[in-house]
Design a protein around this motif. Structure first.
Motif, PDB file in Angstrom:
ATOM      1  N   LEU A  81       0.841  -1.193   0.000  1.00 30.26           N
ATOM      2  CA  LEU A  81       0.000   0.000   0.000  1.00 30.26           C
ATOM      3  C   LEU A  81       0.880   1.248   0.000  1.00 30.26           C
ATOM      4  O   LEU A  81       2.045   1.197   0.407  1.00 30.26           O
ATOM      5  N   ASP A  82       0.326   2.367  -0.453  1.00 30.30           N
ATOM      6  CA  ASP A  82       1.086   3.619  -0.427  1.00 30.30           C
ATOM      7  C   ASP A  82       1.097   4.194   0.991  1.00 30.30           C
ATOM      8  O   ASP A  82       0.581   3.578   1.932  1.00 30.30           O
ATOM      9  N   ARG A  83       1.654   5.369   1.172  1.00 32.10           N
ATOM     10  CA  ARG A  83       1.788   5.969   2.510  1.00 32.10           C
ATOM     11  C   ARG A  83       0.431   6.286   3.142  1.00 32.10           C
ATOM     12  O   ARG A  83       0.328   6.460   4.345  1.00 32.10           O
ATOM     13  N   LYS A  87       1.522   5.268  -9.251  1.00 25.04           N
ATOM     14  CA  LYS A  87       2.917   4.978  -9.615  1.00 25.04           C
ATOM     15  C   LYS A  87       3.383   3.646  -9.029  1.00 25.04           C
ATOM     16  O   LYS A  87       4.305   3.033  -9.543  1.00 25.04           O
ATOM     17  N   GLY A  88       2.733   3.193  -7.943  1.00 25.41           N
ATOM     18  CA  GLY A  88       3.112   1.933  -7.322  1.00 25.41           C
ATOM     19  C   GLY A  88       2.425   0.708  -7.901  1.00 25.41           C
ATOM     20  O   GLY A  88       2.709  -0.417  -7.494  1.00 25.41           O
ATOM     21  N   LEU A  89       1.517   0.907  -8.858  1.00 19.16           N
ATOM     22  CA  LEU A  89       0.829  -0.241  -9.462  1.00 19.16           C
ATOM     23  C   LEU A  89       1.803  -1.097 -10.249  1.00 19.16           C
ATOM     24  O   LEU A  89       2.661  -0.577 -10.963  1.00 19.16           O
ATOM     25  N   THR A  90       1.665  -2.406 -10.154  1.00 10.57           N
ATOM     26  CA  THR A  90       2.542  -3.312 -10.888  1.00 10.57           C
ATOM     27  C   THR A  90       1.802  -4.154 -11.923  1.00 10.57           C
ATOM     28  O   THR A  90       2.427  -4.706 -12.822  1.00 10.57           O
ATOM     29  N   ALA A  91       0.473  -4.249 -11.784  1.00  9.91           N
ATOM     30  CA  ALA A  91      -0.301  -5.060 -12.727  1.00  9.91           C
ATOM     31  C   ALA A  91      -1.746  -4.597 -12.730  1.00  9.91           C
ATOM     32  O   ALA A  91      -2.194  -3.901 -11.810  1.00  9.91           O
ATOM     33  N   MET A  92      -2.448  -5.000 -13.773  1.00  3.54           N
ATOM     34  CA  MET A  92      -3.853  -4.638 -13.917  1.00  3.54           C
ATOM     35  C   MET A  92      -4.536  -5.744 -14.711  1.00  3.54           C
ATOM     36  O   MET A  92      -3.936  -6.368 -15.588  1.00  3.54           O
ATOM     37  N   CYS A  93      -5.806  -5.967 -14.406  1.00  2.00           N
ATOM     38  CA  CYS A  93      -6.610  -6.939 -15.137  1.00  2.00           C
ATOM     39  C   CYS A  93      -7.924  -6.276 -15.526  1.00  2.00           C
ATOM     40  O   CYS A  93      -8.600  -5.690 -14.679  1.00  2.00           O
ATOM     41  N   VAL A  94      -8.278  -6.367 -16.806  1.00  2.00           N
ATOM     42  CA  VAL A  94      -9.540  -5.830 -17.311  1.00  2.00           C
ATOM     43  C   VAL A  94     -10.411  -7.012 -17.709  1.00  2.00           C
ATOM     44  O   VAL A  94     -10.007  -7.835 -18.532  1.00  2.00           O
ATOM     45  N   THR A  95     -11.599  -7.076 -17.121  1.00  2.00           N
ATOM     46  CA  THR A  95     -12.548  -8.152 -17.418  1.00  2.00           C
ATOM     47  C   THR A  95     -13.822  -7.551 -17.988  1.00  2.00           C
ATOM     48  O   THR A  95     -14.395  -6.639 -17.399  1.00  2.00           O
ATOM     49  N   LEU A  96     -14.240  -8.060 -19.143  1.00  2.00           N
ATOM     50  CA  LEU A  96     -15.512  -7.664 -19.751  1.00  2.00           C
ATOM     51  C   LEU A  96     -16.488  -8.816 -19.593  1.00  2.00           C
ATOM     52  O   LEU A  96     -16.243  -9.916 -20.102  1.00  2.00           O
TER      53      LEU A  96
END
Length: 132
Positions: free
Chosen positions: A43-45, A109-118
């Motif tokens: 998590l971020d600060r 900026k701290g995101l490392t991955a993403m998933c898009v589901t339709l």
């Protein structure tokens, strides 16, 4: 790994090329429920993954590009079958660019991955997932 998901929807018309698609070769409509899951190891600060408000806003803006459109008429999709799978990647790529451009704020900026589901219906959906 932490994850946060936001949801929206959009409606389109399109048709497919090829006998594989049977009656869907004719123009038909679809209403997609879209889930986007953002991932990061820590998590971020402020103990956040990403700003939910910004994530929802940017997703809505991206989906508005297609909402109530006939995808067959969009030059960028000419010659492509705009399947559920194909559109999941299109939306992923647009969101990834928005993250890179800072449109989801500093937290993203701290995101490392993403998933898009339709979700095409209550019984069928497709996703595209990748690193950021």
């Amino acid at each position: 790994m932490f994850s946060l998901t936001v949801r929206d929807h959009f409606m389109i018309a399109h048709s497919f090329n090829g006998e594989t698609f049977g009656p869907a070769q004719r123009c038909h409509g679809a209403t997609y429920v879209v889930d986007v899951t953002f991932k990061r190891p820590d998590l971020d600060r402020d103990d956040l993954i990403v700003d939910i408000g910004l994530a929802s806003q940017v997703l809505g803006e991206i989906l508005a590009e297609f909402h109530l459109s006939n995808l067959d008429e969009l030059e960028e999709f000419r010659g492509r079958n705009t399947t559920t799978e194909f559109m999941a990647r299109v939306i992923f790529e647009r969101l990834a660019k928005a993250v890179q451009r800072g449109r989801l704020g500093d937290t993203a900026k701290g995101l490392t991955a993403m998933c898009v589901t339709l979700h095409e219906s209550h019984v069928a959906w497709a996703s595209y997932e990748g690193a950021l």
